[in-house]
Design a protein around this motif. Structure first.
Motif, PDB file in Angstrom:
ATOM      1  N   PRO A  40       0.810  -1.228   0.000  1.00 30.93           N
ATOM      2  CA  PRO A  40       0.000   0.000   0.000  1.00 30.93           C
ATOM      3  C   PRO A  40       0.842   1.277   0.000  1.00 30.93           C
ATOM      4  O   PRO A  40       0.495   2.252  -0.654  1.00 30.93           O
ATOM      5  CB  PRO A  40      -0.833  -0.114   1.280  1.00 30.93           C
ATOM      6  N   VAL A  41       1.950   1.267   0.726  1.00 30.35           N
ATOM      7  CA  VAL A  41       2.802   2.458   0.794  1.00 30.35           C
ATOM      8  C   VAL A  41       3.489   2.681  -0.557  1.00 30.35           C
ATOM      9  O   VAL A  41       3.547   3.803  -1.054  1.00 30.35           O
ATOM     10  CB  VAL A  41       3.824   2.356   1.945  1.00 30.35           C
ATOM     11  N   TYR A  42       3.996   1.604  -1.165  1.00 31.92           N
ATOM     12  CA  TYR A  42       4.611   1.732  -2.493  1.00 31.92           C
ATOM     13  C   TYR A  42       3.603   2.315  -3.487  1.00 31.92           C
ATOM     14  O   TYR A  42       3.933   3.201  -4.283  1.00 31.92           O
ATOM     15  CB  TYR A  42       5.096   0.386  -3.028  1.00 31.92           C
ATOM     16  N   ASN A  43       2.366   1.812  -3.435  1.00 25.52           N
ATOM     17  CA  ASN A  43       1.334   2.292  -4.371  1.00 25.52           C
ATOM     18  C   ASN A  43       1.041   3.774  -4.165  1.00 25.52           C
ATOM     19  O   ASN A  43       0.900   4.526  -5.134  1.00 25.52           O
ATOM     20  CB  ASN A  43       0.053   1.464  -4.233  1.00 25.52           C
ATOM     21  N   VAL A  44       0.938   4.201  -2.922  1.00 26.16           N
ATOM     22  CA  VAL A  44       0.711   5.620  -2.620  1.00 26.16           C
ATOM     23  C   VAL A  44       1.869   6.456  -3.164  1.00 26.16           C
ATOM     24  O   VAL A  44       1.664   7.486  -3.804  1.00 26.16           O
ATOM     25  CB  VAL A  44       0.538   5.839  -1.095  1.00 26.16           C
ATOM     26  N   MET A  45       3.081   5.988  -2.933  1.00 27.19           N
ATOM     27  CA  MET A  45       4.254   6.734  -3.397  1.00 27.19           C
ATOM     28  C   MET A  45       4.280   6.840  -4.921  1.00 27.19           C
ATOM     29  O   MET A  45       4.603   7.901  -5.458  1.00 27.19           O
ATOM     30  CB  MET A  45       5.535   6.063  -2.895  1.00 27.19           C
ATOM     31  N   GLU A  46       3.925   5.759  -5.609  1.00 30.02           N
ATOM     32  CA  GLU A  46       3.912   5.783  -7.074  1.00 30.02           C
ATOM     33  C   GLU A  46       2.910   6.810  -7.597  1.00 30.02           C
ATOM     34  O   GLU A  46       3.192   7.526  -8.551  1.00 30.02           O
ATOM     35  CB  GLU A  46       3.608   4.386  -7.629  1.00 30.02           C
ATOM     36  N   ARG A  47       1.755   6.905  -6.939  1.00 29.14           N
ATOM     37  CA  ARG A  47       0.761   7.911  -7.355  1.00 29.14           C
ATOM     38  C   ARG A  47       1.246   9.324  -7.051  1.00 29.14           C
ATOM     39  O   ARG A  47       1.116  10.230  -7.872  1.00 29.14           O
ATOM     40  CB  ARG A  47      -0.579   7.666  -6.671  1.00 29.14           C
ATOM     41  N   LEU A  48       1.800   9.519  -5.870  1.00 27.51           N
ATOM     42  CA  LEU A  48       2.230  10.855  -5.453  1.00 27.51           C
ATOM     43  C   LEU A  48       3.455  11.342  -6.226  1.00 27.51           C
ATOM     44  O   LEU A  48       3.635  12.546  -6.390  1.00 27.51           O
ATOM     45  CB  LEU A  48       2.509  10.882  -3.955  1.00 27.51           C
ATOM     46  N   GLU A  49       4.270  10.420  -6.695  1.00 26.75           N
ATOM     47  CA  GLU A  49       5.473  10.791  -7.448  1.00 26.75           C
ATOM     48  C   GLU A  49       5.117  11.659  -8.660  1.00 26.75           C
ATOM     49  O   GLU A  49       5.847  12.576  -9.014  1.00 26.75           O
ATOM     50  CB  GLU A  49       6.203   9.518  -7.888  1.00 26.75           C
ATOM     51  N   LYS A  50       3.973  11.389  -9.264  1.00 37.05           N
ATOM     52  CA  LYS A  50       3.518  12.147 -10.438  1.00 37.05           C
ATOM     53  C   LYS A  50       3.041  13.550 -10.070  1.00 37.05           C
ATOM     54  O   LYS A  50       3.093  14.461 -10.876  1.00 37.05           O
ATOM     55  CB  LYS A  50       2.406  11.374 -11.165  1.00 37.05           C
ATOM     56  N   GLU A  51       2.567  13.704  -8.822  1.00 40.00           N
ATOM     57  CA  GLU A  51       1.978  14.976  -8.382  1.00 40.00           C
ATOM     58  C   GLU A  51       2.953  15.881  -7.635  1.00 40.00           C
ATOM     59  O   GLU A  51       2.749  17.091  -7.575  1.00 40.00           O
ATOM     60  CB  GLU A  51       0.800  14.699  -7.425  1.00 40.00           C
ATOM     61  N   ARG A  52       3.947  15.299  -7.014  1.00 38.55           N
ATOM     62  CA  ARG A  52       4.828  16.044  -6.100  1.00 38.55           C
ATOM     63  C   ARG A  52       6.244  16.125  -6.656  1.00 38.55           C
ATOM     64  O   ARG A  52       7.129  15.367  -6.257  1.00 38.55           O
ATOM     65  CB  ARG A  52       4.868  15.356  -4.736  1.00 38.55           C
ATOM     66  N   SER A  53       6.467  17.067  -7.536  1.00 42.38           N
ATOM     67  CA  SER A  53       7.801  17.199  -8.140  1.00 42.38           C
ATOM     68  C   SER A  53       8.841  17.709  -7.145  1.00 42.38           C
ATOM     69  O   SER A  53      10.040  17.606  -7.387  1.00 42.38           O
ATOM     70  CB  SER A  53       7.740  18.121  -9.361  1.00 42.38           C
ATOM     71  N   ASN A  54       8.385  18.233  -6.003  1.00 40.68           N
ATOM     72  CA  ASN A  54       9.316  18.750  -4.993  1.00 40.68           C
ATOM     73  C   ASN A  54       9.828  17.666  -4.040  1.00 40.68           C
ATOM     74  O   ASN A  54      10.604  17.943  -3.145  1.00 40.68           O
ATOM     75  CB  ASN A  54       8.662  19.872  -4.175  1.00 40.68           C
ATOM     76  N   VAL A  55       9.396  16.412  -4.249  1.00 40.55           N
ATOM     77  CA  VAL A  55       9.798  15.310  -3.371  1.00 40.55           C
ATOM     78  C   VAL A  55      10.414  14.200  -4.215  1.00 40.55           C
ATOM     79  O   VAL A  55       9.879  13.824  -5.248  1.00 40.55           O
ATOM     80  CB  VAL A  55       8.592  14.738  -2.584  1.00 40.55           C
ATOM     81  N   LYS A  56      11.537  13.670  -3.744  1.00 37.19           N
ATOM     82  CA  LYS A  56      12.177  12.510  -4.372  1.00 37.19           C
ATOM     83  C   LYS A  56      11.665  11.271  -3.636  1.00 37.19           C
ATOM     84  O   LYS A  56      11.860  11.134  -2.428  1.00 37.19           O
ATOM     85  CB  LYS A  56      13.703  12.623  -4.252  1.00 37.19           C
ATOM     86  N   PHE A  57      10.953  10.396  -4.361  1.00 33.08           N
ATOM     87  CA  PHE A  57      10.388   9.175  -3.783  1.00 33.08           C
ATOM     88  C   PHE A  57      11.288   8.002  -4.126  1.00 33.08           C
ATOM     89  O   PHE A  57      11.564   7.752  -5.296  1.00 33.08           O
ATOM     90  CB  PHE A  57       8.978   8.923  -4.341  1.00 33.08           C
ATOM     91  N   MET A  58      11.741   7.265  -3.095  1.00 34.00           N
ATOM     92  CA  MET A  58      12.670   6.154  -3.277  1.00 34.00           C
ATOM     93  C   MET A  58      12.253   4.980  -2.392  1.00 34.00           C
ATOM     94  O   MET A  58      11.562   5.163  -1.385  1.00 34.00           O
ATOM     95  CB  MET A  58      14.090   6.577  -2.875  1.00 34.00           C
ATOM     96  N   VAL A  59      12.700   3.791  -2.769  1.00 31.12           N
ATOM     97  CA  VAL A  59      12.502   2.612  -1.931  1.00 31.12           C
ATOM     98  C   VAL A  59      13.865   1.989  -1.633  1.00 31.12           C
ATOM     99  O   VAL A  59      14.842   2.222  -2.352  1.00 31.12           O
ATOM    100  CB  VAL A  59      11.576   1.562  -2.590  1.00 31.12           C
ATOM    101  N   MET A  60      13.903   1.202  -0.556  1.00 31.57           N
ATOM    102  CA  MET A  60      15.120   0.484  -0.196  1.00 31.57           C
ATOM    103  C   MET A  60      14.693  -0.837   0.435  1.00 31.57           C
ATOM    104  O   MET A  60      13.731  -0.871   1.210  1.00 31.57           O
ATOM    105  CB  MET A  60      15.961   1.303   0.778  1.00 31.57           C
ATOM    106  N   ALA A  61      15.381  -1.910   0.084  1.00 27.31           N
ATOM    107  CA  ALA A  61      15.056  -3.232   0.624  1.00 27.31           C
ATOM    108  C   ALA A  61      15.474  -3.321   2.084  1.00 27.31           C
ATOM    109  O   ALA A  61      16.632  -3.100   2.424  1.00 27.31           O
ATOM    110  CB  ALA A  61      15.738  -4.312  -0.200  1.00 27.31           C
ATOM    111  N   PHE A  62      14.523  -3.649   2.939  1.00 27.85           N
ATOM    112  CA  PHE A  62      14.763  -3.730   4.376  1.00 27.85           C
ATOM    113  C   PHE A  62      15.848  -4.745   4.712  1.00 27.85           C
ATOM    114  O   PHE A  62      16.652  -4.534   5.621  1.00 27.85           O
ATOM    115  CB  PHE A  62      13.456  -4.095   5.100  1.00 27.85           C
ATOM    116  N   ASP A  63      15.878  -5.862   3.992  1.00 25.40           N
ATOM    117  CA  ASP A  63      16.825  -6.938   4.302  1.00 25.40           C
ATOM    118  C   ASP A  63      18.213  -6.730   3.716  1.00 25.40           C
ATOM    119  O   ASP A  63      19.119  -7.519   3.964  1.00 25.40           O
ATOM    120  CB  ASP A  63      16.257  -8.280   3.844  1.00 25.40           C
ATOM    121  N   ASN A  64      18.391  -5.674   2.953  1.00 24.45           N
ATOM    122  CA  ASN A  64      19.700  -5.337   2.421  1.00 24.45           C
ATOM    123  C   ASN A  64      20.557  -4.827   3.588  1.00 24.45           C
ATOM    124  O   ASN A  64      20.148  -3.895   4.283  1.00 24.45           O
ATOM    125  CB  ASN A  64      19.535  -4.252   1.341  1.00 24.45           C
ATOM    126  N   PRO A  65      21.733  -5.409   3.825  1.00 24.94           N
ATOM    127  CA  PRO A  65      22.587  -4.907   4.910  1.00 24.94           C
ATOM    128  C   PRO A  65      22.871  -3.407   4.786  1.00 24.94           C
ATOM    129  O   PRO A  65      23.091  -2.728   5.787  1.00 24.94           O
ATOM    130  CB  PRO A  65      23.876  -5.721   4.770  1.00 24.94           C
TER     131      PRO A  65
END
Length: 116
Positions: A40-65
């Protein structure tokens, strides 16, 4: 190697996280897995990425050291559920949340921390 299959740019190392924070005033990083609490959070971010040019939206894998700077951040010390979502303003943690966040919750945080 990308671990998350989202439509968002993925941070793969702690050094890359530092670089993103240094180069962008407003950053939202969702640190999670490919699971039901995170989708759900990824989906929200994907939608907001199109609307909010002033914010950089990124993901990171939790299990990555390399995600240790988020997993071990003092702001996340009491967190029990995934994802850990960090909002950074000028390279500093402005807000941290845990677990599922709705579109309304994320939008309210973005407005509060970064303006709209």
């Amino acid at each position: 190697m990308k671990l998350l299959r989202t439509g968002l740019p993925e941070i793969e190392s702690a050094a890359e996280l530092e670089k993103v924070l240094a180069e962008n005033e407003n950053v939202m990083v969702c640190c999670g897995r490919m699971g039901p609490m995170c989708f759900p959070v990824y989906n929200v971010m994907e939608r907001l990425e199109k609307e909010r040019s002033n914010v950089k939206f990124m993901v990171m894998a939790f299990d990555n050291p390399e995600a240790a700077p988020i997993r071990n951040a003092p702001e996340c010390s009491g967190f029990m559920g995934l994802p850990f979502t960090m909002y950074y303003k000028n390279g500093k943690v402005a807000k941290a949340t845990t677990s599922i966040q709705t579109h309304e919750q994320v939008t309210a945080i973005l407005d509060e921390q970064f303006g709209n």
